[in-house]
Scaffold this motif. Structure first.
Motif, PDB file in Angstrom:
ATOM      1  N   GLN A  71      -2.425  -0.586  14.760  1.00 53.12           N
ATOM      2  CA  GLN A  71      -1.244  -1.414  14.472  1.00 53.12           C
ATOM      3  C   GLN A  71      -1.619  -2.813  14.936  1.00 53.12           C
ATOM      4  O   GLN A  71      -1.311  -3.213  16.053  1.00 53.12           O
ATOM      5  CB  GLN A  71      -0.022  -0.884  15.221  1.00 53.12           C
ATOM      6  N   SER A 117      -1.113   0.167  10.258  1.00 53.57           N
ATOM      7  CA  SER A 117       0.303   0.458  10.036  1.00 53.57           C
ATOM      8  C   SER A 117       1.181  -0.478  10.839  1.00 53.57           C
ATOM      9  O   SER A 117       1.031  -0.590  12.058  1.00 53.57           O
ATOM     10  CB  SER A 117       0.612   1.900  10.455  1.00 53.57           C
ATOM     11  N   PRO A 121       3.357  -6.165   5.522  1.00 52.51           N
ATOM     12  CA  PRO A 121       2.049  -5.813   4.937  1.00 52.51           C
ATOM     13  C   PRO A 121       1.368  -6.986   4.252  1.00 52.51           C
ATOM     14  O   PRO A 121       0.137  -7.064   4.265  1.00 52.51           O
ATOM     15  CB  PRO A 121       2.402  -4.702   3.948  1.00 52.51           C
ATOM     16  N   GLU A 122       2.147  -7.891   3.663  1.00 44.84           N
ATOM     17  CA  GLU A 122       1.505  -8.993   2.928  1.00 44.84           C
ATOM     18  C   GLU A 122       0.702  -9.886   3.865  1.00 44.84           C
ATOM     19  O   GLU A 122      -0.366 -10.384   3.509  1.00 44.84           O
ATOM     20  CB  GLU A 122       2.554  -9.800   2.132  1.00 44.84           C
ATOM     21  N   ARG A 124      -0.581  -8.888   6.911  1.00 45.29           N
ATOM     22  CA  ARG A 124      -1.726  -8.130   7.432  1.00 45.29           C
ATOM     23  C   ARG A 124      -2.835  -8.009   6.385  1.00 45.29           C
ATOM     24  O   ARG A 124      -4.018  -8.143   6.705  1.00 45.29           O
ATOM     25  CB  ARG A 124      -1.269  -6.750   7.902  1.00 45.29           C
ATOM     26  N   ALA A 125      -2.440  -7.747   5.144  1.00 43.55           N
ATOM     27  CA  ALA A 125      -3.454  -7.608   4.083  1.00 43.55           C
ATOM     28  C   ALA A 125      -4.255  -8.897   3.958  1.00 43.55           C
ATOM     29  O   ALA A 125      -5.493  -8.878   3.865  1.00 43.55           O
ATOM     30  CB  ALA A 125      -2.777  -7.254   2.756  1.00 43.55           C
ATOM     31  N   VAL A 137      -3.887  -0.883   3.988  1.00 42.59           N
ATOM     32  CA  VAL A 137      -2.740  -1.520   4.629  1.00 42.59           C
ATOM     33  C   VAL A 137      -1.476  -0.742   4.303  1.00 42.59           C
ATOM     34  O   VAL A 137      -1.179  -0.485   3.130  1.00 42.59           O
ATOM     35  CB  VAL A 137      -2.620  -2.987   4.142  1.00 42.59           C
ATOM     36  N   SER A 138      -0.738  -0.354   5.331  1.00 40.95           N
ATOM     37  CA  SER A 138       0.465   0.450   5.106  1.00 40.95           C
ATOM     38  C   SER A 138       1.589  -0.401   4.523  1.00 40.95           C
ATOM     39  O   SER A 138       1.772  -1.556   4.889  1.00 40.95           O
ATOM     40  CB  SER A 138       0.940   1.071   6.413  1.00 40.95           C
ATOM     41  N   LEU A 139       2.350   0.217   3.611  1.00 35.88           N
ATOM     42  CA  LEU A 139       3.524  -0.424   3.015  1.00 35.88           C
ATOM     43  C   LEU A 139       4.737   0.331   3.539  1.00 35.88           C
ATOM     44  O   LEU A 139       5.004   1.450   3.106  1.00 35.88           O
ATOM     45  CB  LEU A 139       3.426  -0.334   1.498  1.00 35.88           C
ATOM     46  N   ALA A 159       6.794  -3.040  -1.854  1.00 39.23           N
ATOM     47  CA  ALA A 159       5.555  -2.269  -1.687  1.00 39.23           C
ATOM     48  C   ALA A 159       4.742  -2.277  -2.978  1.00 39.23           C
ATOM     49  O   ALA A 159       3.524  -2.507  -2.963  1.00 39.23           O
ATOM     50  CB  ALA A 159       5.886  -0.832  -1.266  1.00 39.23           C
ATOM     51  N   THR A 174      -3.942   0.149  -0.301  1.00 38.02           N
ATOM     52  CA  THR A 174      -2.619   0.261   0.325  1.00 38.02           C
ATOM     53  C   THR A 174      -2.210   1.725   0.446  1.00 38.02           C
ATOM     54  O   THR A 174      -2.719   2.584  -0.271  1.00 38.02           O
ATOM     55  CB  THR A 174      -1.555  -0.492  -0.502  1.00 38.02           C
TER      56      THR A 174
END
Lengths: 433, 433
Positions: A71, A117, A121-122, A124-125, A137-139, A159, A174
């Motif tokens: 995380q 996670s 997400p946008e 982190r990606a 990358v978790s959504l 997502a 993702t």
């Protein structure tokens, strides 16, 4: 002469696939980001015309580690004991800063791929792609309002937008991350359907603590794995993090669906909720990967350290469940790639796969002599001995230096943020006068 | 202006005594090998005229670690799984080489003091003294013939000779090491008497495995602690290594005599015989120290790693036995000094004590931000972040480099020896053709 981009001479290579092998005095050739060949050093110079030759004569090459549960933004709360409520995480700048710090730490310690996670997400990606790490990358999907979306519908549309944006990205994939097993039936079913259609992993913590395992939102007393199976969420795309408290029925359900498990031993120890039994999970045919969880409970993202802890715990538990050092390396690499749906493209050092590689220098008093390279890597090597890291053939760490990250500037930004908090955790801090 | 030899500016100092303190922005002055003062940095420059100023502005100073159970020569068999029979250890050159390698590893990872148990004490004492480490060297006592002596009488006279030789040595002390609790009554009684007269520690593995604990040489079914108590060997000079399997009576005996315990969690895990319960041992008032045991079962001599493992295991065992990071640092430093009978002269950063110091650089992505320096040191710092080590004021490690050991030459000698063995442990090693 074949033209290649990079030719790495190494003392040892542990390819992980085929299993249990140690190649000695070999060279690994990289062409267009992929592993082109592994050949004896005596043949390498005459066979390849390499743009770059990298000489690592006291090193072992292993596949880059796959951290199957992190995380990244929580790295900012390393060892802080407590984390502020998630509302504070509406601050996109902190998510970015934490992900950047985590990327630096992961690359420096040999991790080339992460299942990350958290919310946002946008951001982190983008941060992980900018660091040139491979990442799933978790959504996050919640029923109601969260720090990121206001409803399940909004969560799904957000997502799917991100999923589309990264559909053809060379490094980023993702996964769906349900906020919990107590989401509405319709929400969970929709996740299962979409994951199946889009071949996306579903990642969530499962059966971590003994308490509360019988409860769901409707009070039916259904076990989480049973609920997920009933709603169509269990499959080889499922990534169950922790998986500590399991009945025979739970294990049967996991086995029927051939789900993946992420073992997070340091987090489990620090949170005190029990430990997964890796040998037993493997005996049920489950693919077991390994993850660090967040540095709030770890307190680092160090996969060598995590694998060593896992290996020692397994040895301490039961002599009959012996898992050898080669298998632990597989758990930290290939099995992680499989859990993330990336088994065809990374996780081992095989010709045709992306060149995601970690070089570890064993020329150190703490890792000499080398009677068995796999044993020394798992039980004695430290992250600081990771000298070089390549992802898709690009050197992200070279002779111990991060090539794409200004570490000094990054740490200064992190320290500025921390100083802005005051010292809530440091009541014992004394300044002499 | 006071003249001092060395003035170290550090971001943080954790003195261990007083307990729980973190001093920030202070400087530590060394004079004639001893800690002279700790003062705020703002006052240091005007108060001291220092021969040498050492600037460690992103570092934390802690007392050098005390490894309370090592077997330095066995470092040559790191991770080899099996060790040749002890007859082979008649080879004094190997004892010397192993002790040298261990010394390099210990210094590089912040250890300043070790309780070293093995045969050939005269060689180990010389090697550790030459490395300028502080050490308590075990003097083995057996009843009959061993690889080192032919009888108990010879063992005692050999031991007392070495004890006399090092009586006024600035760094080396000695301890009796009975070969086992099943030695003859007369031998054990003589050890107890001599230890008491000479104020020498008695070190031996105690209650490590559940099996065989009821047996002694005469088959009386006496427990080891009971036998040692009856024969007068239990006192605050006693150092019981492992102490895993203990009944209420065992604990009462240990408490009555106020013996010391050495917790070796990684060795215990790897050998699979159970784990000591540190919180319980402390609740009985026992002084608990920490040791790595030999790299055959560890596979390193890394005290930071050992303390992290101990801390995580304790967290995983029971939430009620919470031991904080400051206490773990004490277990790895001051408590070790106390077990070795050196509590008055080292183990904490207090004026008057020898300057046995470890500097750890926290300016690394894996140890930032620093919400709590003690937490970060115990749970996140790696041995490679140990930048400087002083023993009695002398720098043995400076900015990551060993000052008195030619590492390249040492590793070359170790590798030459290993290569001479062939590859008995590496059946999986494949050379591509």
């Amino acid at each position: 002469m074949e033209a290649v981009d990079t030719l790495i001479f190494a003392r040892w290579i542990i390819p992980v696939e085929p299993a249990g092998q140690v190649l000695e005095h070999c060279a690994l050739a990289i062409r267009q980001g992929r592993i082109h060949a592994i050949v004896p050093q005596s043949l390498a110079a005459s066979r390849f015309d390499a743009t770059e030759v990298v000489d690592r004569r006291s090193h072992v090459l292993v596949p880059g580690f796959v951290n199957a549960h992190a995380q990244t933004p929580l790295t900012l709360w390393r060892g802080a004991g407590t984390v502020p409520s998630f509302e504070n995480w509406a601050d996109a700048e902190l998510v970015q800063l934490g992900a950047e710090l985590a990327a630096a730490e992961m690359i420096a310690s040999g991790t080339t791929c992460v299942l990350d996670s958290f919310g946002h997400p946008e951001i982190r990606a983008r941060a992980l792609a900018d660091a040139r790490l491979r990442a799933c990358v978790s959504l996050p999907i919640a029923d109601g309002a969260s720090a990121w979306t206001l409803s399940a519908d909004e969560a799904f549309s957000h997502a799917l937008e991100i999923h589309d944006e990264y559909r053809s990205h060379p490094l980023i994939t993702t996964a769906f991350a349900p906020a919990g097993v107590d989401l509405a039936d319709a929400t969970l079913e929709r996740i299962g359907r979409l994951a199946n259609e889009l071949e996306m992993p579903i990642v969530l913590p499962l059966h971590e603590k003994a308490a509360g395992l019988e409860a769901d939102s409707e009070g039916r007393g259904e076990r989480p794995l049973a609920r997920l199976e009933r709603l169509g969420l269990l499959s080889p795309l499922t990534v169950g993090v922790h998986m500590v408290h399991l009945t025979a029925e739970d294990l049967d359900a996991a086995q029927r669906a051939a789900i993946n498990v992420v073992h997070c031993p340091q987090s489990n120890l620090k949170r005190g909720g029990g430990l997964a039994n890796v040998a037993k999970l493997q005996a049920y045919g489950l693919n077991v990967a390994c993850g660090t969880d967040s540095p709030v409970d770890n307190d680092d993202l160090d996969m060598l350290d995590e694998l060593r802890t896992a290996a020692l715990l397994s040895r301490g538990r039961d002599a009959e469940e012996f898992i050898d050092a080669h298998e632990w390396l597989r758990i930290g690499t290939m099995n992680g790639a499989q859990a993330l749906g990336l088994a065809e493209i990374c996780g081992s050092l095989e010709p045709g796969k992306w060149a995601d590689i970690c070089a570890i220098d064993l020329n150190h008093p703490a890792t000499q002599p080398v009677h068995d390279p796999a044993e020394v890597v798992v039980y004695a090597a430290s992250r600081a001995q990771v000298s070089d890291v390549w992802v898709a053939g690009r050197a992200l760490l070279s002779e111990g230096r991060l090539t794409g990250i200004d570490t000094g500037n990054l740490i200064a930004r992190v320290e500025r943020w921390r100083a802005s908090l005051g010292h809530p955790e440091r009541e014992n801090l004394v300044e002499l006068r």
